[in-house]
Scaffold this motif. Structure first.
Motif, PDB file in Angstrom:
ATOM      1  N   ARG A 444       0.829  -1.211   0.000  1.00  0.00           N
ATOM      2  CA  ARG A 444       0.000   0.000   0.000  1.00  0.00           C
ATOM      3  C   ARG A 444       0.858   1.253   0.000  1.00  0.00           C
ATOM      4  N   PHE A 445       1.926   1.258   0.808  1.00  0.00           N
ATOM      5  CA  PHE A 445       2.807   2.430   0.851  1.00  0.00           C
ATOM      6  C   PHE A 445       3.486   2.665  -0.491  1.00  0.00           C
ATOM      7  N   GLN A 446       3.978   1.602  -1.114  1.00  0.00           N
ATOM      8  CA  GLN A 446       4.668   1.749  -2.391  1.00  0.00           C
ATOM      9  C   GLN A 446       3.717   2.215  -3.491  1.00  0.00           C
ATOM     10  N   VAL A 447       2.467   1.748  -3.464  1.00  0.00           N
ATOM     11  CA  VAL A 447       1.487   2.235  -4.436  1.00  0.00           C
ATOM     12  C   VAL A 447       1.241   3.719  -4.231  1.00  0.00           C
ATOM     13  N   GLY A 448       1.111   4.149  -2.960  1.00  0.00           N
ATOM     14  CA  GLY A 448       0.946   5.573  -2.691  1.00  0.00           C
ATOM     15  C   GLY A 448       2.147   6.381  -3.142  1.00  0.00           C
ATOM     16  N   ARG A 449       3.340   5.862  -2.961  1.00  0.00           N
ATOM     17  CA  ARG A 449       4.544   6.574  -3.395  1.00  0.00           C
ATOM     18  C   ARG A 449       4.589   6.711  -4.914  1.00  0.00           C
ATOM     19  N   LEU A 450       4.234   5.640  -5.619  1.00  0.00           N
ATOM     20  CA  LEU A 450       4.200   5.708  -7.078  1.00  0.00           C
ATOM     21  C   LEU A 450       3.139   6.700  -7.556  1.00  0.00           C
ATOM     22  N   TRP A 451       2.022   6.752  -6.867  1.00  0.00           N
ATOM     23  CA  TRP A 451       0.960   7.696  -7.233  1.00  0.00           C
ATOM     24  C   TRP A 451       1.430   9.137  -7.027  1.00  0.00           C
ATOM     25  N   HIS A 452       2.104   9.393  -5.898  1.00  0.00           N
ATOM     26  CA  HIS A 452       2.631  10.740  -5.641  1.00  0.00           C
ATOM     27  C   HIS A 452       3.658  11.134  -6.693  1.00  0.00           C
ATOM     28  N   ARG A 453       4.476  10.204  -7.063  1.00  0.00           N
ATOM     29  CA  ARG A 453       5.496  10.480  -8.082  1.00  0.00           C
ATOM     30  C   ARG A 453       4.851  10.813  -9.424  1.00  0.00           C
ATOM     31  N   THR A 454       3.788  10.100  -9.748  1.00  0.00           N
ATOM     32  CA  THR A 454       3.091  10.355 -11.012  1.00  0.00           C
ATOM     33  C   THR A 454       2.409  11.718 -11.003  1.00  0.00           C
ATOM     34  N   LEU A 455       1.747  12.055  -9.906  1.00  0.00           N
ATOM     35  CA  LEU A 455       1.048  13.336  -9.824  1.00  0.00           C
ATOM     36  C   LEU A 455       2.021  14.509  -9.865  1.00  0.00           C
ATOM     37  N   CYS A 456       3.201  14.347  -9.275  1.00  0.00           N
ATOM     38  CA  CYS A 456       4.192  15.433  -9.301  1.00  0.00           C
ATOM     39  C   CYS A 456       4.730  15.673 -10.705  1.00  0.00           C
ATOM     40  N   ARG A 457       4.690  14.648 -11.556  1.00  0.00           N
ATOM     41  CA  ARG A 457       5.216  14.793 -12.912  1.00  0.00           C
ATOM     42  C   ARG A 457       4.191  15.376 -13.877  1.00  0.00           C
ATOM     43  N   ARG A 458       2.975  15.630 -13.392  1.00  0.00           N
ATOM     44  CA  ARG A 458       1.978  16.205 -14.289  1.00  0.00           C
ATOM     45  C   ARG A 458       2.247  17.672 -14.559  1.00  0.00           C
ATOM     46  N   SER A 459       3.025  18.319 -13.719  1.00  0.00           N
ATOM     47  CA  SER A 459       3.322  19.746 -13.910  1.00  0.00           C
ATOM     48  C   SER A 459       4.757  20.019 -13.498  1.00  0.00           C
ATOM     49  N   GLN A 460       5.401  20.915 -14.231  1.00  0.00           N
ATOM     50  CA  GLN A 460       6.784  21.286 -13.905  1.00  0.00           C
ATOM     51  C   GLN A 460       6.847  22.411 -12.887  1.00  0.00           C
ATOM     52  N   THR A 461       5.722  23.047 -12.640  1.00  0.00           N
ATOM     53  CA  THR A 461       5.722  24.213 -11.741  1.00  0.00           C
ATOM     54  C   THR A 461       5.010  23.935 -10.425  1.00  0.00           C
ATOM     55  N   HIS A 462       4.158  22.927 -10.401  1.00  0.00           N
ATOM     56  CA  HIS A 462       3.381  22.672  -9.196  1.00  0.00           C
ATOM     57  C   HIS A 462       3.861  21.376  -8.555  1.00  0.00           C
ATOM     58  N   HIS A 463       4.134  21.430  -7.256  1.00  0.00           N
ATOM     59  CA  HIS A 463       4.572  20.256  -6.500  1.00  0.00           C
ATOM     60  C   HIS A 463       3.473  19.886  -5.506  1.00  0.00           C
ATOM     61  N   LEU A 464       3.102  18.640  -5.487  1.00  0.00           N
ATOM     62  CA  LEU A 464       2.070  18.165  -4.576  1.00  0.00           C
ATOM     63  C   LEU A 464       2.699  17.845  -3.228  1.00  0.00           C
ATOM     64  N   PRO A 465       2.370  18.581  -2.176  1.00  0.00           N
ATOM     65  CA  PRO A 465       2.987  18.302  -0.868  1.00  0.00           C
ATOM     66  C   PRO A 465       2.492  16.979  -0.305  1.00  0.00           C
ATOM     67  N   TRP A 466       3.337  16.346   0.498  1.00  0.00           N
ATOM     68  CA  TRP A 466       2.991  15.049   1.069  1.00  0.00           C
ATOM     69  C   TRP A 466       1.814  15.154   2.028  1.00  0.00           C
ATOM     70  N   ARG A 467       1.615  16.331   2.621  1.00  0.00           N
ATOM     71  CA  ARG A 467       0.486  16.479   3.534  1.00  0.00           C
ATOM     72  C   ARG A 467      -0.840  16.254   2.811  1.00  0.00           C
ATOM     73  N   ARG A 468      -0.951  16.809   1.593  1.00  0.00           N
ATOM     74  CA  ARG A 468      -2.149  16.589   0.807  1.00  0.00           C
ATOM     75  C   ARG A 468      -2.165  15.175   0.235  1.00  0.00           C
ATOM     76  N   MET A 469      -0.995  14.669  -0.126  1.00  0.00           N
ATOM     77  CA  MET A 469      -0.919  13.326  -0.689  1.00  0.00           C
ATOM     78  C   MET A 469      -1.381  12.282   0.319  1.00  0.00           C
ATOM     79  N   LEU A 470      -1.042  12.467   1.589  1.00  0.00           N
ATOM     80  CA  LEU A 470      -1.478  11.520   2.611  1.00  0.00           C
ATOM     81  C   LEU A 470      -2.989  11.506   2.750  1.00  0.00           C
ATOM     82  N   ARG A 471      -3.625  12.658   2.540  1.00  0.00           N
ATOM     83  CA  ARG A 471      -5.084  12.695   2.582  1.00  0.00           C
ATOM     84  C   ARG A 471      -5.671  11.914   1.403  1.00  0.00           C
ATOM     85  N   LEU A 472      -5.049  12.046   0.218  1.00  0.00           N
ATOM     86  CA  LEU A 472      -5.512  11.280  -0.940  1.00  0.00           C
ATOM     87  C   LEU A 472      -5.340   9.774  -0.708  1.00  0.00           C
ATOM     88  N   ILE A 473      -4.205   9.397  -0.134  1.00  0.00           N
ATOM     89  CA  ILE A 473      -3.961   7.980   0.134  1.00  0.00           C
ATOM     90  C   ILE A 473      -4.976   7.444   1.131  1.00  0.00           C
TER      91      ILE A 473
END
Length: 502
Positions: A444-473
């Motif tokens: 589960r953790f590794q899937v969440g990490r891969l998801w965060h990595r994918t979402l961060c690559r959707r934009s070169q200017t916007h970074h998704l903080p882990w605080r919000r990512m943990l809520r998504l997970i």
């Protein structure tokens, strides 16, 4: 032979020849004939002689089961009408996967169902008069964890329907013969039943050695001649035999070229698992049960799931002799043990202490049905079989999730979340066995990490903080949860006598 009234199904071919004829009359003193259905039989009113008559599929199969169970030597002479019954074909159609890939005919489930009754009526008529022709199987290759590929076949839609109908009819017969330690692709049995039987057997029986075996390229090396002979042990209806031969001889279509072979069954069809179980029932199951009673000095347990099987032994010499004997037995039927996946290891309640006294490392592990089995102890110090998610399976699944997330990179977050929710939930439903919680959490953790990595690559200017990512997970990914009971709670192995095996 005799059968209870109301339970006979169809003609039963006699196994005893007539007595010698009297010299004076030339007539046999006693003529043995195959019995027809008794008057008043419930099947007589329900069995369809033509596709248009009403037909009760449940009572028909129940009659077959009762006859097969009551007389293990009986052979069934009239089965084909059960296969081409409209109600059975219709039930087989609705049992197919709606989104399954199309075969060589390009026919999809939805398109075939637009004029379902007419199509099934035509299919039933062709089966009844012998005009049905099996189509070649479209072959696809699925990657395996060891880097190789597994060839799978995609039959045409009508072949899927007829195969599923035939499996129901033949399964009603052969399920009465299959032994208890065979778990693969059988109704009412699952991979977890096999895992539980193995864990309980290793825990409560006197097992010190484990033979982890795999049959090399089993589905590709089944000999058609032997398979037909095994089927004819119970089936005297030559129309059923010819139907199976049509599927075996249809061949595969690969790169636009049709390839036929006199050995092997194509994986992917509904009939293949049943044919595999029939083949191994006569080649392996009956033989190993007999070997166990005649040649073993100590206790022996066997668990088989399709072509993968594990045997536990009290004494090493029993294990070595069985390994040599089973290799010779399989060779006589065109099969062979996989040289790299077959090995004998020291495993069991006393393995750790025995190896420590000899100055050896801890006991080796073995893999079975996606789990790595290890020698461990409970908190109270009792021996237990620890089952962990196979590391290579875990990495392979994460790699597949990574590639799929890359493909869905710019899809809405909710759509990605639903996909990952299904992945994590499905993983947990299979691997959620006791004491495997840590590896469930890792997945589960590794899937969440891969998801965060994918979402961060959707934009070169916007970074998704882990605080919000943990809520998504927390919102989308189900927590790691053990959903299977302990093996001894779901399966109780009673061993009374040397002939009882699980």
């Amino acid at each position: 032979m005799s059968h209870d009234p109301g339970k006979s199904d169809c003609c039963v071919v006699p196994t005893r020849l007539p007595n010698k004829a009297a010299p004076a009359t030339g007539a046999a003193a006693e003529v043995v004939e195959g019995r027809r259905q008794a008057k008043g039989n419930s099947l007589q009113a329900n069995t369809s002689r033509t596709p248009s008559r009403s037909y009760d599929v449940h009572s028909a199969l129940e009659g077959i089961r009762q006859v097969a169970k009551g007389d293990r030597q009986s052979r069934f002479a009239t089965l084909m009408h059960h296969v081409y019954a409209l109600e059975r074909l219709e039930a087989a159609y609705f049992a197919l996967k709606r989104d399954a890939a199309a075969g060589v005919d390009g026919q999809t489930w939805q398109h075939y169902g637009q004029d379902l009754q007419a199509n099934l009526q035509d299919l039933s008529g062709r089966l009844a008069r012998g005009g049905y022709r099996a189509k070649p199987v479209r072959r696809v290759h699925i990657p395996k964890t060891d880097g190789t590929t597994r060839p799978l076949g995609v039959p045409a839609l009508e072949d899927k329907i007829v195969q599923r109908a035939a499996v129901e009819v033949l399964g009603a017969i052969f399920e009465q013969d299959f032994l208890g330690f065979s778990y693969g692709f059988r109704p009412g049995k699952s991979a977890h039943n096999a895992l539980d039987a193995l864990a309980v057997g290793l825990t409560v029986r006197k097992v010190n050695w484990v033979l982890d075996a795999d049959i090399s390229r089993f589905f590709d090396t089944i000999e058609h001649g032997w398979l037909i002979k095994f089927i004819e042990h119970r089936v005297a209806d030559q129309r059923i035999v010819r139907l199976i031969q049509k599927w075996l001889n249809a061949g595969v279509l690969e790169d636009g070229r049709r390839v036929q072979s006199e050995v092997g069954t194509v994986q992917g069809g509904s009939i293949s698992p049943l044919l595999a179980n029939i083949y191994l029932h006569y080649v392996f199951d009956l033989w190993v049960r007999q070997w166990r009673g005649r040649h073993a000095r100590g206790e022996v347990i066997v668990v088989r799931y399709a072509d993968d099987w594990v045997a536990g032994f009290q004494f090493r010499d029993d294990a070595e002799r069985l390994q040599r004997a089973v290799a010779e037995r399989l060779a006589g039927f065109g099969l062979a043990l996989h040289p790299d996946k077959t090995r004998l290891i020291e495993f069991g309640r006393f393995a750790r202490d025995n190896r420590q006294r000899r100055g050896q490392a801890k006991p080796q592990t073995f893999d079975f049905l996606g789990f790595t089995h290890c020698c461990a102890t409970t908190r109270s110090g009792k021996f237990m079989v620890l089952r962990l998610t196979h590391a290579k399976r875990l990495r392979t699944k994460l790699q597949a999730v990574k590639l799929e997330l890359r493909r869905r990179m710019h899809r809405p977050i909710a759509e990605q979340g639903k996909y990952l929710q299904a992945v994590v939930a499905g993983h947990g439903r299979y691997y959620g066995v006791p004491n495997n919680g840590a590896r469930l959490s890792v997945f589960r953790f590794q899937v969440g990490r891969l998801w965060h990595r994918t979402l961060c690559r959707r934009s070169q200017t916007h970074h998704l903080p882990w605080r919000r990512m943990l809520r998504l997970i927390a919102h989308w990914l189900p927590p790691a949860r053990i959903c299977h009971p302990y093996p001894n709670q779901r399966l109780i192995v009673i061993t009374q006598g040397r002939s009882r095996m699980r």
